[in-house]
Write a protein that holds these residues in place. Structure first.
Motif, PDB file in Angstrom:
ATOM      1  N   TYR A 113      56.127  31.811  57.456  1.00 37.04           N
ATOM      2  CA  TYR A 113      55.219  31.235  56.153  1.00 37.04           C
ATOM      3  C   TYR A 113      57.083  30.708  55.517  1.00 37.04           C
ATOM      4  O   TYR A 113      58.515  31.608  55.509  1.00 37.04           O
ATOM      5  N   ALA A 126      58.104  27.781  52.358  1.00 35.23           N
ATOM      6  CA  ALA A 126      57.289  27.362  51.440  1.00 35.23           C
ATOM      7  C   ALA A 126      58.206  26.240  50.277  1.00 35.23           C
ATOM      8  O   ALA A 126      60.158  26.577  50.023  1.00 35.23           O
ATOM      9  N   ALA A 137      59.283  24.200  46.338  1.00 36.85           N
ATOM     10  CA  ALA A 137      58.301  24.735  45.332  1.00 36.85           C
ATOM     11  C   ALA A 137      59.587  24.669  44.042  1.00 36.85           C
ATOM     12  O   ALA A 137      60.980  24.258  43.933  1.00 36.85           O
ATOM     13  N   ASP A 157      51.938  26.436  40.651  1.00 32.71           N
ATOM     14  CA  ASP A 157      52.263  26.499  42.827  1.00 32.71           C
ATOM     15  C   ASP A 157      53.014  27.575  43.247  1.00 32.71           C
ATOM     16  O   ASP A 157      52.884  27.918  44.133  1.00 32.71           O
ATOM     17  N   LYS A 199      53.004  30.703  45.809  1.00 36.43           N
ATOM     18  CA  LYS A 199      53.527  30.912  46.989  1.00 36.43           C
ATOM     19  C   LYS A 199      53.876  32.102  47.186  1.00 36.43           C
ATOM     20  O   LYS A 199      54.470  32.468  48.191  1.00 36.43           O
ATOM     21  N   ARG A 216      51.125  34.298  48.241  1.00 39.51           N
ATOM     22  CA  ARG A 216      50.932  34.088  50.018  1.00 39.51           C
ATOM     23  C   ARG A 216      52.866  34.215  50.391  1.00 39.51           C
ATOM     24  O   ARG A 216      52.082  35.602  51.233  1.00 39.51           O
ATOM     25  N   ILE A 257      61.495  30.963  50.763  1.00 36.87           N
ATOM     26  CA  ILE A 257      61.133  29.633  49.974  1.00 36.87           C
ATOM     27  C   ILE A 257      62.175  28.786  49.160  1.00 36.87           C
ATOM     28  O   ILE A 257      63.300  29.446  49.050  1.00 36.87           O
ATOM     29  N   ALA A 304      54.515  23.775  52.447  1.00 36.54           N
ATOM     30  CA  ALA A 304      53.847  25.080  52.478  1.00 36.54           C
ATOM     31  C   ALA A 304      53.958  24.855  54.599  1.00 36.54           C
ATOM     32  O   ALA A 304      53.624  23.805  54.747  1.00 36.54           O
TER      33      ALA A 304
END
Length: 346
Positions: free
Chosen positions: A208, A210, A212, A219, A223, A226, A236, A270
């Motif tokens: 994963y 992402a 932000a 959002d 994330k 998730r 992230i 993402a």
């Protein structure tokens, strides 16, 4: 919390009216049971985007893990303002690492928990852009390559802020810093250098990745949630404006973050296992001047005479982001897989 689109806003603001929503649709920050993981009383600057991003992210991670969370934190702004010895604003198990080895420390914590059979306890590593894209890059790439069970969060304020606003490899082109002064024929940071960590993380094909921004709370929280549903290496990258280093008003942090997205400067996306899975669309593309003018680090682009070539270069980079990620509905999704990963969007 679900990712349901919310359309209720308080009159005259961009604040979501949580009282109009069912409890399951409210944000973590609107929940009276939120943990306040980064509590009040810390020494962040007024309007600090990093303090806001860390609070949003770690509170969301705590809720997603039923408060079973350990954090490793690199040296940097977040560590300096939150833990001046012997004080701390953290309300969670929290470990201070060196500037460059946060990913390795978090990996060690995760390995120890695995040996002890404590699979319910999850691990987060945190760092600024200097500790992530520069000093800690090797440890982070190793964490990605081994697929260690850690969520790494980078709070990107685009320079080394706590040591005096020196350039990092996340500093954008033309930006003035202490080490890239606004002098000479090409004032500010040079174009064509730096790196995009989200694209590099996607190239590792970890479970994963992402990006932000602090202006899109739901959002960001979705994330983090998730990421906590997945095992293995996760990354992230949160865009956090810095009023002190960027020369912006402290009450404009959210506005600047929103402009970064709406101009295409910072794509909010993402991806899972290297494949793009979500794109936060731009409602109406704004010119990059709207993002640049409120920031004193870009003042030399507009005075005494406009630097049209540099502004056009930045606009071209924003337009490339829009094409590459399909940030506007009319724009086709670009070939992300073939995007160059050696150079950033600087």
């Amino acid at each position: 919390m679900t990712a349901t689109t919310v359309k209720f806003y308080q009159t005259g603001t961009h604040t979501v009216g949580n009282r109009l929503l069912d409890p399951e649709h409210r944000s973590v920050q609107a929940d009276m049971r939120r943990t306040n993981s980064l509590n009040s009383g810390h020494r962040a600057c007024q309007g600090c985007g990093e303090a806001l991003g860390a609070r949003y992210a770690i509170d969301a991670a705590m809720q997603a893990t039923d408060n079973q969370l350990i954090a490793a934190n690199a040296t940097g702004c977040l560590e300096v303002f939150s833990t001046p010895y012997p004080e701390t604003s953290w309300q969670i198990p929290w470990i201070h690492s060196l500037f460059g080895n946060t990913a390795a420390v978090a990996t060690g914590i995760a390995a120890a928990l695995r040996v002890k059979g404590r699979t319910e306890v999850r691990v987060v590593a945190q760092g600024g852009d200097g500790g992530t894209t520069d000093i800690g890059f090797g440890c982070l790439s190793g964490m990605f390559e081994r697929n260690d069970d850690v969520l790494y969060i980078c709070y990107d304020n685009e320079a080394y802020m706590n040591t005096g606003v020196q350039r990092s490899s996340a500093t954008p082109g033309a930006a003035r810093t202490a080490t890239t002064p606004a002098v000479g024929e090409a004032p500010g940071n040079v174009f064509g250098q730096g790196k995009s960590l989200p694209l590099i993380a996607m190239a590792h094909e970890i479970p994963y990745v992402a990006t932000a921004i602090v202006s899109e709370l739901r959002d960001l929280e979705a994330k983090v949630k998730r990421a906590m549903e997945i095992r293995g290496a996760r990354y992230i990258h949160i865009f956090v404006p810095c009023p002190l280093g960027w020369g912006t008003a402290s009450n404009q942090t959210i506005h600047i973050a929103r402009l970064a997205k709406e101009t295409g400067i910072f794509p909010v996306i993402a991806a899972e296992h290297g494949e793009l899975t979500k794109v936060s669309k731009i409602r109406k593309q704004l010119p990059v001047e709207d993002y640049l003018k409120p920031q004193r680090r870009f003042a030399h682009l507009f005075s005494p005479t406009p630097n049209l070539a540099a502004i056009a270069h930045i606009q071209a980079l924003a337009d490339r982001n829009i094409r590459r990620f399909g940030l506007i509905d009319a724009a086709p999704v670009g070939a992300v897989a073939s995007a160059p990963t050696g150079a950033g969007d600087n």
